[in-house]
Design a protein around this motif. Structure first.
Motif: not given
Length: 166
Positions: A44-63
């Protein structure tokens, strides 16, 4: 490609295995949610870690690329009932492992009142007494989607009828 007899691990073990505070927290979660072992918690922690990693990677993108990926992530998590439809990437970062554990079939069956305890819910699921729609599900760790929650039902097997004496 890997050995087909030995599937890939879907979890990571803790970096510091003997920290007392983490051990106590894990033990309380295992007991509260009726998990078989800590590997289920780590999954369960690995599933959460995966989604949080995707969310953090969004902050680099724009537009529009960020908007597209963020809406895709939110739609996926909203399908499981983890966030609302109008959530943001910040809401995804606020998710906890308890949110993931609450969406497991074992916990949902208990919360719906089909079982007396979480351990009873696990037994009903593994003994194939729980169905989602027409499909029998025997995996307690199955993540229940929001629309499937209303379709969960308890299968009652007919009692053995007494033999007719002639």
């Amino acid at each position: 490609m890997g050995d087909p007899k030995r599937p890939r691990k879907r979890y990571e073990t803790p970096r510091h295995p003997w920290r007392a505070d983490r051990l106590m927290e894990e033990l309380s979660l295992v007991g509260e949610y009726g998990l078989r072992n800590k590997r289920e918690l780590w999954r369960a922690q690995a599933i959460l870690r995966k989604y949080r990693k995707i969310a953090r990677s969004l902050f680099v993108l724009t537009g529009e690329e960020r908007a597209r990926r963020e809406s895709e992530l939110i739609r996926t998590l909203a399908k499981y009932g983890l966030v609302s439809e109008n959530a943001t990437a910040d809401d995804v970062l606020r998710l906890t492992v308890r949110d993931i554990l609450e969406r497991r079939l074992q916990t949902v069956v208990y919360r719906l009142g089909l079982a007396r305890t979480v351990y009873h819910a696990r037994q009903l699921i593994t003994h194939r007494h729980i169905a989602i729609g027409d499909q029998i599900v025997n995996a307690p760790g199955y993540l229940v989607k929001k629309e499937e929650e209303a379709q969960i039902r308890l299968l009652l097997r007919p009692e053995a009828e007494p033999a007719q004496s002639s």
